[in-house]
Motif scaffolding. Sequence first.
Motif, PDB file in Angstrom:
ATOM      1  N   VAL A  20      25.599  42.629   5.928  1.00 31.57           N
ATOM      2  CA  VAL A  20      25.476  43.542   7.064  1.00 31.57           C
ATOM      3  C   VAL A  20      24.256  44.442   6.895  1.00 31.57           C
ATOM      4  N   LYS A  21      24.020  44.909   5.678  1.00 33.03           N
ATOM      5  CA  LYS A  21      22.836  45.737   5.427  1.00 33.03           C
ATOM      6  C   LYS A  21      21.554  44.980   5.752  1.00 33.03           C
ATOM      7  N   LEU A  22      21.519  43.692   5.418  1.00 34.75           N
ATOM      8  CA  LEU A  22      20.336  42.876   5.708  1.00 34.75           C
ATOM      9  C   LEU A  22      20.076  42.818   7.210  1.00 34.75           C
ATOM     10  N   ALA A  23      21.136  42.662   7.996  1.00 33.95           N
ATOM     11  CA  ALA A  23      20.983  42.620   9.452  1.00 33.95           C
ATOM     12  C   ALA A  23      20.469  43.950   9.989  1.00 33.95           C
ATOM     13  N   ILE A  24      20.972  45.043   9.430  1.00 31.32           N
ATOM     14  CA  ILE A  24      20.530  46.369   9.875  1.00 31.32           C
ATOM     15  C   ILE A  24      19.075  46.601   9.498  1.00 31.32           C
ATOM     16  N   GLU A  25      18.732  46.302   8.245  1.00 44.30           N
ATOM     17  CA  GLU A  25      17.364  46.513   7.779  1.00 44.30           C
ATOM     18  C   GLU A  25      16.374  45.608   8.504  1.00 44.30           C
ATOM     19  N   GLY A  26      16.837  44.429   8.926  1.00 41.63           N
ATOM     20  CA  GLY A  26      15.971  43.508   9.649  1.00 41.63           C
ATOM     21  C   GLY A  26      15.828  43.839  11.123  1.00 41.63           C
ATOM     22  N   GLY A  27      16.552  44.844  11.587  1.00 43.45           N
ATOM     23  CA  GLY A  27      16.461  45.239  12.990  1.00 43.45           C
ATOM     24  C   GLY A  27      17.084  44.242  13.939  1.00 43.45           C
ATOM     25  N   CYS A  28      18.119  43.541  13.484  1.00 45.13           N
ATOM     26  CA  CYS A  28      18.761  42.530  14.323  1.00 45.13           C
ATOM     27  C   CYS A  28      19.571  43.179  15.448  1.00 45.13           C
ATOM     28  N   ASN A  29      19.746  42.420  16.516  1.00 44.54           N
ATOM     29  CA  ASN A  29      20.606  42.885  17.606  1.00 44.54           C
ATOM     30  C   ASN A  29      22.066  42.901  17.191  1.00 44.54           C
ATOM     31  N   GLY A  30      22.434  42.015  16.272  1.00 45.58           N
ATOM     32  CA  GLY A  30      23.811  41.946  15.821  1.00 45.58           C
ATOM     33  C   GLY A  30      23.918  41.084  14.584  1.00 45.58           C
ATOM     34  N   VAL A  31      25.104  41.105  13.977  1.00 52.34           N
ATOM     35  CA  VAL A  31      25.373  40.264  12.815  1.00 52.34           C
ATOM     36  C   VAL A  31      26.572  39.385  13.139  1.00 52.34           C
ATOM     37  N   ASP A  32      26.415  38.094  12.913  1.00 50.99           N
ATOM     38  CA  ASP A  32      27.472  37.124  13.202  1.00 50.99           C
ATOM     39  C   ASP A  32      27.968  36.551  11.884  1.00 50.99           C
ATOM     40  N   SER A  33      29.277  36.678  11.640  1.00 53.59           N
ATOM     41  CA  SER A  33      29.795  36.135  10.389  1.00 53.59           C
ATOM     42  C   SER A  33      31.294  35.884  10.509  1.00 53.59           C
ATOM     43  N   THR A  34      31.914  35.646   9.375  1.00 55.45           N
ATOM     44  CA  THR A  34      33.305  35.210   9.322  1.00 55.45           C
ATOM     45  C   THR A  34      34.274  36.384   9.442  1.00 55.45           C
ATOM     46  N   PHE A  35      35.535  36.051   9.685  1.00 54.04           N
ATOM     47  CA  PHE A  35      36.575  37.077   9.696  1.00 54.04           C
ATOM     48  C   PHE A  35      36.605  37.820   8.365  1.00 54.04           C
ATOM     49  N   GLY A  36      36.478  37.083   7.269  1.00 53.09           N
ATOM     50  CA  GLY A  36      36.561  37.703   5.954  1.00 53.09           C
ATOM     51  C   GLY A  36      35.413  38.648   5.671  1.00 53.09           C
ATOM     52  N   ILE A  37      34.189  38.205   5.960  1.00 51.30           N
ATOM     53  CA  ILE A  37      33.011  39.032   5.675  1.00 51.30           C
ATOM     54  C   ILE A  37      33.003  40.287   6.535  1.00 51.30           C
ATOM     55  N   LEU A  38      33.123  40.136   7.845  1.00 54.67           N
ATOM     56  CA  LEU A  38      33.047  41.300   8.726  1.00 54.67           C
ATOM     57  C   LEU A  38      34.291  42.174   8.626  1.00 54.67           C
ATOM     58  N   GLY A  39      35.446  41.553   8.444  1.00 53.89           N
ATOM     59  CA  GLY A  39      36.668  42.337   8.339  1.00 53.89           C
ATOM     60  C   GLY A  39      36.687  43.249   7.131  1.00 53.89           C
ATOM     61  N   SER A  40      36.013  42.838   6.054  1.00 57.49           N
ATOM     62  CA  SER A  40      36.036  43.628   4.822  1.00 57.49           C
ATOM     63  C   SER A  40      35.184  44.886   4.902  1.00 57.49           C
ATOM     64  N   VAL A  41      34.291  44.959   5.899  1.00 60.77           N
ATOM     65  CA  VAL A  41      33.413  46.137   6.012  1.00 60.77           C
ATOM     66  C   VAL A  41      33.442  46.733   7.421  1.00 60.77           C
ATOM     67  N   ALA A  42      34.429  46.350   8.211  1.00 55.50           N
ATOM     68  CA  ALA A  42      34.446  46.744   9.624  1.00 55.50           C
ATOM     69  C   ALA A  42      34.486  48.257   9.813  1.00 55.50           C
ATOM     70  N   ARG A  43      35.304  48.951   9.054  1.00 54.73           N
ATOM     71  CA  ARG A  43      35.423  50.401   9.245  1.00 54.73           C
ATOM     72  C   ARG A  43      34.115  51.126   8.943  1.00 54.73           C
ATOM     73  N   ARG A  44      33.352  50.604   8.020  1.00 58.98           N
ATOM     74  CA  ARG A  44      32.104  51.263   7.633  1.00 58.98           C
ATOM     75  C   ARG A  44      30.943  50.916   8.565  1.00 58.98           C
ATOM     76  N   TYR A  45      30.952  49.684   9.146  1.00 59.10           N
ATOM     77  CA  TYR A  45      29.737  49.229   9.825  1.00 59.10           C
ATOM     78  C   TYR A  45      29.888  48.799  11.285  1.00 59.10           C
ATOM     79  N   ALA A  46      31.093  48.608  11.790  1.00 64.98           N
ATOM     80  CA  ALA A  46      31.237  48.074  13.152  1.00 64.98           C
ATOM     81  C   ALA A  46      30.619  48.985  14.206  1.00 64.98           C
ATOM     82  N   HIS A  47      30.484  50.268  13.904  1.00 68.21           N
ATOM     83  CA  HIS A  47      29.875  51.205  14.854  1.00 68.21           C
ATOM     84  C   HIS A  47      28.371  51.364  14.626  1.00 68.21           C
ATOM     85  N   LYS A  48      27.841  50.688  13.590  1.00 68.28           N
ATOM     86  CA  LYS A  48      26.423  50.830  13.266  1.00 68.28           C
ATOM     87  C   LYS A  48      25.580  49.645  13.724  1.00 68.28           C
ATOM     88  N   ILE A  49      26.209  48.488  13.859  1.00 62.64           N
ATOM     89  CA  ILE A  49      25.517  47.293  14.341  1.00 62.64           C
ATOM     90  C   ILE A  49      26.552  46.416  15.047  1.00 62.64           C
TER      91      ILE A  49
END
Length: 249
Positions: free
Chosen positions: A72-101
Amino acid sequence: MIHIPSPDTIDKVWIDSDRNIRVLNSLKTLLRHGRLANTGYVSILPVDQDIEHTAGASFAPNPIYFDPENIVKLAIEGGCNGVDSTFGILGSVARRYAHKIPFIVKLNHNELLTYPNSFDQVMFGTVKEAWNMGAVAVGATIYFGSDQSRRQLIEIAEAFEYAHELGMATILWCYLRNSDFKKGAVDYHSAADLTGQADRLGVTIKANIVKQKLPTNNGGFKAIGFGKIDERMYTELSSETRLISAVIR
């Protein structure tokens, strides 16, 4: 008709559609985020190789990406419009990052642990799970041409309809998979006529964004000997120097 991406893409392409207001807002969230904000273009970081190609093979060159947060940090640092990934990857950091990208949750995968390998995408979670973790969109893949493509088509059409009900946008990877799509030394998995029809099927089930490989050749229907064609597909709608596949939205 081809619509050139622009700052008013939503007004030009989707405003008259049956997409509800919340879906339009989700699309706007994607289009207004990152370094390509307000251009109509999108740059999305997709990471599901840990499922599709095994985690060890995918992350061994850069082990820090075994940690979902670094993806997720890579997507943010790269200036991406969004990050697409699995339930496991995104679910594990959703509270910290879902409002940031903007989060895009991939619903299905072709896991590589089944032997022998097969061309099949299976659901790994539900649309409601993606919505609960704050995703603005869901993504999926259909392997058009594969033995299981019709089942996948039904599953994803139903999933996309529910995603739209909940206000999420939908992204579809319209890929081709069939061993018979290779004739001799020529691989027609990226033929303009075949991929163009896959795109057409994708938007027919209301995918808001379609991911497709750029065409490298043409004449797949003719070489393989199936489907229906009109020679104007090859003489007027495309050429050797300009391969065009027209799709509706």
